[in-house]
Design a protein around this motif. Structure first.
Motif, PDB file in Angstrom:
ATOM      1  N   ASP A  27      27.910  16.178 -19.193  1.00 11.75           N
ATOM      2  CA  ASP A  27      27.169  15.921 -19.168  1.00 11.75           C
ATOM      3  C   ASP A  27      27.699  15.527 -20.980  1.00 11.75           C
ATOM      4  O   ASP A  27      27.097  16.004 -21.783  1.00 11.75           O
ATOM      5  CB  ASP A  27      25.845  17.342 -19.392  1.00 11.75           C
ATOM      6  CG  ASP A  27      24.705  16.983 -20.193  1.00 11.75           C
ATOM      7  OD1 ASP A  27      24.370  15.750 -20.172  1.00 11.75           O
ATOM      8  OD2 ASP A  27      24.525  17.925 -20.590  1.00 11.75           O
TER       9      ASP A  27
ATOM     10  N   LYS B 224      29.594  20.050 -18.045  1.00 13.81           N
ATOM     11  CA  LYS B 224      28.535  20.757 -17.041  1.00 13.81           C
ATOM     12  C   LYS B 224      28.625  21.788 -15.790  1.00 13.81           C
ATOM     13  O   LYS B 224      28.148  22.137 -16.188  1.00 13.81           O
ATOM     14  CB  LYS B 224      28.020  19.269 -16.159  1.00 13.81           C
ATOM     15  CG  LYS B 224      26.498  19.446 -15.810  1.00 13.81           C
ATOM     16  CD  LYS B 224      25.849  18.037 -15.383  1.00 13.81           C
ATOM     17  CE  LYS B 224      24.943  18.474 -14.524  1.00 13.81           C
ATOM     18  NZ  LYS B 224      24.569  17.208 -13.902  1.00 13.81           N
ATOM     19  N   SER B 225      29.474  21.408 -15.258  1.00 12.07           N
ATOM     20  CA  SER B 225      30.395  21.720 -14.476  1.00 12.07           C
ATOM     21  C   SER B 225      31.445  21.445 -13.848  1.00 12.07           C
ATOM     22  O   SER B 225      32.240  20.079 -14.244  1.00 12.07           O
ATOM     23  CB  SER B 225      29.513  21.920 -13.047  1.00 12.07           C
ATOM     24  OG  SER B 225      29.565  20.296 -12.425  1.00 12.07           O
TER      25      SER B 225
END
Length: 276
Positions: free
Chosen positions: A128, A275-276
């Motif tokens: 992100d 973000k992940s």
């Protein structure tokens, strides 16, 4: 990719690592040839937290460490790839040439590490780059894009310094890491010059860091520059020394010396873009 942190990770799980990484070790040879094959470019900051998310634990072998590096290269490659591809973001000519050159370096890093790791290579995580909306226009506003690139590059330079001590006993690895570090510093300087050329709010940007936060994008990146306003070096107050026109100024004192950034501080910065 931060070699200082990579070898720090290995040393943490294998205290005798530095004694056993002679030139015959394949891992060291690979890292040295890495620099020769792909013309290593600036490599921003360490993403230990991201690596833990990808693997669930810290690396415990050479493949794990290389995957750690690959995860960081994914981030860098994606940032510059998205920036170069964004419609009407980077101006044509020299600006696009600089951004695509950095992009190509990072893509080469990713492809090289994936080839070395083969089936052991980790998949690309999700990033992100808006930092949860803080930089919502990062791929639609060129000035925001360059400002964030500057923060990435300045963090990388400081991150290398913060981990230098662990390599002092290994001349081969230290030499390779310092070669990367100097190139990273050149990239940081070039991004700063690109911002200055834009004029406006960034018209006073210099190739070097001045004070605690000279980014021009506010307190959100304070952590990147924390401690850069230090005027003491080896116990000497630089502002107490004589310059050409009297005592050296605080700006001159902070510009003349770069400060290291502790690993914990680097990780806090990195978390903004995971973000992940």
């Amino acid at each position: 990719m931060n070699l200082f942190d990579i070898f720090d990770q290995v040393t943490q799980v294998d205290p005798e690592f530095n004694e056993r990484v002679s030139p015959r070790r394949a891992a060291i040879r690979n890292m040295m040839s890495f620099g020769k094959k792909v013309g290593i470019a600036a490599m921003p900051f360490v993403l230990n937290d991201l690596f833990k998310r990808a693997y669930g634990q810290t690396p415990t072998d050479v493949n794990g460490v290389l995957n750690y590096a690959l995860t960081l290269e994914y981030l860098e490659a994606e940032y510059y790839t998205l920036g170069a591809a964004a419609s009407n973001l980077v101006p044509t000519g020299k600006p696009m040439g600089a951004i695509t050159t950095i992009r190509d370096h990072e893509v080469a890093h990713v492809n090289f590490l994936k080839q070395v790791l083969g089936s052991n290579a980790v998949s690309k995580p999700t990033f992100d780059f808006t930092a949860g909306g803080t930089f919502a226009n990062v791929f639609s506003n060129y000035d925001t894009f360059l400002a964030l690139a500057q923060a990435f590059e300045d963090t990388g330079v400081r991150a290398y310094k913060g981990q230098a001590g662990i390599l002092k006993g290994n001349k081969v690895v230290l030499t390779a890491a310092l070669q990367i570090h100097s190139v990273e510093a050149r990239h940081a300087s070039h991004i700063r010059q690109m911002r200055r050329a834009r004029g406006g709010a960034a018209s006073m940007q210099k190739p070097w860091i001045t004070g605690a936060n000279d980014s021009g994008i506010g307190a959100v990146v304070d952590a990147v520059y924390a401690g850069e306003d230090n005027k003491l070096q080896a116990g000497v107050d630089i502002t107490g020394l004589n310059g050409v026109m009297g005592k050296l100024s605080l700006d001159a004192a902070t510009q003349s010396f770069d400060e290291p950034l502790a690993a914990t501080a680097v990780l806090d910065i990195a978390k903004l873009f995971i973000k992940s």
